[in-house]
Design an enzyme around this catalytic site. Structure first.
Site, PDB file in Angstrom:
ATOM      1  CB  CYS A 182      -0.986   0.030   1.149  1.00 45.09           C
ATOM      2  SG  CYS A 182      -1.268  -1.514   1.978  1.00 45.09           S
ATOM      3  NE  ARG A 235       2.384  -8.721   6.000  1.00 40.92           N
ATOM      4  CZ  ARG A 235       1.095  -8.716   5.719  1.00 40.92           C
ATOM      5  NH1 ARG A 235       0.278  -9.487   6.390  1.00 40.92           N
ATOM      6  NH2 ARG A 235       0.622  -7.933   4.767  1.00 40.92           N
ATOM      7  CD  GLN A 288      -0.473  -8.460   0.435  1.00 40.76           C
ATOM      8  OE1 GLN A 288       0.011  -7.387   0.069  1.00 40.76           O
ATOM      9  NE2 GLN A 288      -1.157  -8.586   1.548  1.00 40.76           N
ATOM     10  CG  ASP A 304      -2.178  -5.446  -2.401  1.00 39.54           C
ATOM     11  OD1 ASP A 304      -3.376  -5.319  -2.120  1.00 39.54           O
ATOM     12  OD2 ASP A 304      -1.250  -5.020  -1.700  1.00 39.54           O
ATOM     13  CG  HIS A 357      -3.808  -0.363  -2.635  1.00 45.09           C
ATOM     14  ND1 HIS A 357      -2.646  -1.009  -2.929  1.00 45.09           N
ATOM     15  CD2 HIS A 357      -4.162  -0.745  -1.378  1.00 45.09           C
ATOM     16  CE1 HIS A 357      -2.293  -1.740  -1.888  1.00 45.09           C
ATOM     17  NE2 HIS A 357      -3.187  -1.602  -0.941  1.00 45.09           N
ATOM     18  CE  LYS A 389     -12.191  -7.079   8.703  1.00 49.23           C
ATOM     19  NZ  LYS A 389     -11.104  -7.965   8.981  1.00 49.23           N
ATOM     20  CG  HIS A 401      -6.187  -1.632   1.631  1.00 50.34           C
ATOM     21  ND1 HIS A 401      -4.838  -1.435   1.674  1.00 50.34           N
ATOM     22  CD2 HIS A 401      -6.719  -0.659   2.392  1.00 50.34           C
ATOM     23  CE1 HIS A 401      -4.568  -0.382   2.434  1.00 50.34           C
ATOM     24  NE2 HIS A 401      -5.690   0.100   2.890  1.00 50.34           N
TER      25      HIS A 401
HETATM   26 ZN   LIG Z   1      -3.224  -2.423   0.899  1.00 47.91          ZN
END
Ligand SMILES: [Zn+2]
Ligand SMILES: [Zn+2]
Length: 644
Positions: free
Chosen positions: A337, A366, A384, A386, A388, A472, A518
């Site tokens: 992000c 992580r 991910q 991912d 945004h 969410k 996200h």
């Molecule tokens: Zn994010």
């Protein structure tokens, strides 16, 4: 008299001090035989506790999640009782219910427990369950509680009592065993009809690796023997589908101690599978107006200080990377992000540019404790899917609808036919812990609920489960053998746009903050492949299978013809390979079937003469013979059918 209100809104009068059990009795004998616990004004309690005020009452049975939790937690007391009888002097840590069953952490004083000992414990538990031991509650002072466990010599319970406030402490007794516990429990042990102790593990006291290692015994219990049989069958099936085993058998991924724990290595077949999944999602995202971006695997420490991730992950994660430059520090990225925020900021944005949808298959790192690592589902480096979405507040609902469409398309294409969704809202009683204005929160929450309703999702709305930075929507799928997996989250965020001072220029020429969404429908490629493997048992749909076809010559004489067929298939954009190893045809068929290859083509004299192939389909067997052109058309037709 008190007024009791039931979930359907009906009310009845009872004497003050009536218990949940008595209320159940007044309703029906059937309810009495099934009820395990009661919720009084949203608090789960023992059925024996007197109700003294007007209350809303709901009964929990086995079918309810809360009912199962009480049932399993009570079973942990039953197991503790058996352990105390069989292993005198055993000391107890904690014994909670978990998602599937329960455990108890115990100190056996140096005695080692092996799987073979579990049967004797189960027997003892069954014996005591049948003797219908009631769970009897007793309130005790802190001093009394402490004295009991000091006398007993149980340092773990003493430590737990030390943390409790006087006046809130209770003991529960079943049979010869008494435990420190706040409850609730089932009325008596006779409801526990079937017991399976499933495994033994080591667990540090209070999860602290510097402290005593205790023995954790896991178990599961049921109110019917047939339920245990079903569960055992499901577990056996789950073992066969374990993605770690399938990943190895199908040559998809591996781990190397030298590379490091929790860092998966994707083998060619796994990489091919993953690439197909990525391309599939990229194709969908392109149609929905996403733009693909690429960002580095590291970023300056300041970037994550700005985003707040350093405060969240810094202490327990990979340490900053130093460079020869004094004071310069980088972090492995824990999230994509912040990078995407900087891309958003790379040029001025107007209200007409919104929404901006930036997508990246971004790898993040992580640090997970080594004990937490598990195949592909818990790893230290993962990618991910991912994206945004930066949008205006008035666009939240439309963007949610579009993301839901993408998620539903993925579920449908990959045959996740059963799923539910959860909408997580803020806690209306504690608004201060959330960032962002009331007005924005209300709008966003309404937008999510409306979007979910418009798309016909089966949703549960939960208050107080939202992140501090926004509401969410989460998806939960049921796999082919009934297990639940969380997949796909769509998260509204008011925090990062604030921290990164993101802006767009409105129609009135004023500056506004965009909202950030996200979303990751797969979650991560690693976890998704694991779930998909366990869901399909490795039998991937044809369009996704790393290898769709293997061509098998019946003997060496037909290798040339088989190779020609294989080349033809590959030139026709199928994924085919040749298995001309010097093994019997029977053995080669079996081995390729074990690799879950969707189609096997067998060629011998008859086929070479006729210019055909003999088709065998995974799980269905012989499909007759076709020309290679017919076979390609046949496959293309099946793929088209699966992805539409
Ligand atoms: Zn994010
Ligand atoms: Zn308890």
């Amino acid at each position: 008299m008190i007024t009791i209100t039931f979930p359907d809104g009906k009310q009845r009068q009872y004497e003050a001090g009536t218990t949940g059990y008595q209320i159940a009795e007044s309703i029906s004998p059937r309810l009495v035989s099934e009820v395990l616990a009661v919720s009084v004004n949203d608090k789960t309690m023992d059925l024996q506790i007197p109700i003294r005020e007007n209350a809303t009452v709901k009964f929990y049975k086995w079918e309810d999640e809360q009912g199962k939790q009480v049932f399993w937690h009570s079973s942990s007391h039953l197991m503790a009782e058996a352990l105390e009888i069989l292993y005198p002097g055993v000391k107890f840590g904690i014994g909670p219910a978990i998602e599937n069953g329960f455990y108890y952490d115990v100190d056996l004083g140096g005695r080692a427990l092996v799987e073979a000992d579990l049967a004797a414990i189960e027997q003892k538990m069954l014996e005591m369950a049948r003797s219908k031991q009631p769970f009897v509650r007793r309130e005790v002072s802190k001093e009394q509680a402490m004295k009991t466990y000091l006398d007993k010599g149980d340092p773990y319970k003493c430590e737990l009592i030390g943390d409790l406030e006087d006046g809130t402490i209770s003991f529960y007794t079943n049979g010869s065993f008494t435990d420190l516990c706040r409850g609730p429990h089932v009325p008596d042990t006779s409801v526990i009809k079937a017991i399976k102790l499933t495994s033994i593990a080591g667990a540090y006291w209070r999860g602290d690796e510097k402290r005593q290692m205790l023995t954790r015994i896991y178990g599961i219990t049921f109110p019917k023997k047939s339920m245990l049989d079903e569960y055992v069958a499901m577990m056996e099936e789950a073992k066969k589908r374990d993605h770690r085993k399938l990943g190895k058998d199908l040559e998809l991924f591996t781990f190397s101690a030298r590379v490091g724990q929790g860092l998966p290595l994707w083998l060619p077949r796994g990489a091919a599978l993953r690439e197909r999944l990525e391309n599939f999602l990229k194709g969908v995202q392109k149609a929905y107006g996403y733009q693909q971006v690429i960002t580095p695997h590291i970023g300056q420490k300041e970037l994550y200080v700005t985003s707040g991730h350093y405060a969240k992950y810094g202490a327990d994660s990979f340490k900053p990377i130093k460079t020869p430059q004094e004071g310069e520090e980088f972090l492995l990225k824990p999230m994509n992000c912040p990078h995407h925020c900087e891309i958003y900021k790379s040029k001025p944005r107007s209200y007409k540019d919104m929404p901006v949808r930036l997508a990246e298959f971004g790898t993040v790192y992580r640090y997970e404790q080594s004990g937490e690592l598990h195949g592909l589902t818990r790893v230290r480096g993962f990618t991910q899917d991912d994206a945004h979405i930066f949008c205006r507040p008035d666009q939240i609902k439309e963007e949610f609808c579009k993301v839901i469409d993408i998620v539903l398309y993925i579920f449908k294409t990959l045959s996740f036919n059963e799923f539910t969704a959860q909408v997580s809202l803020r806690d209306p009683k504690d608004r201060n812990k959330y960032i962002g204005s009331d007005e924005n929160w209300e709008k966003a929450e309404a937008a999510i609920i409306e979007a979910a309703a418009e798309k016909g999702l089966k949703t549960v709305v939960v208050q107080g489960e939202a992140a501090f930075y926004g509401p969410k929507l989460d998806f939960m799928v049921r796999d082919a053998i009934g297990r639940k997996w969380q997949l796909g989250t769509i998260q509204v965020d008011y925090n990062l746009p604030e921290r990164f001072e993101l802006e767009y220029i409105g129609a009135d020429d004023k500056r506004y903050r965009p909202v950030m969404i996200h979303r990751a429908p797969f979650g991560s490629m690693e976890r998704f492949v694991a779930v998909l493997l366990e869901h399909t048992g490795g039998k991937f749909p044809l369009w996704l299978a790393p290898e769709q076809v293997v061509v098998l010559p019946v003997s060496e004489k037909f290798n040339d013809f088989a190779k020609k067929v294989c080349d033809f298939l590959n030139n026709s954009e199928l994924r085919a390979s040749l298995d001309d190893r010097n093994e019997t045809i029977g053995k080669r068929i079996r081995e390729n079937e074990l690799k879950r290859i969707p189609y096997l083509l067998v060629v011998g004299e008859k086929e070479e003469m006729a210019g055909t192939v003999s088709v065998r389909k995974q799980g269905e067997g012989d499909k007759g013979s076709m020309t290679k052109e017919e076979f390609v058309a046949f496959i293309n037709n099946e793929v088209k059918h699966l992805t539409n």
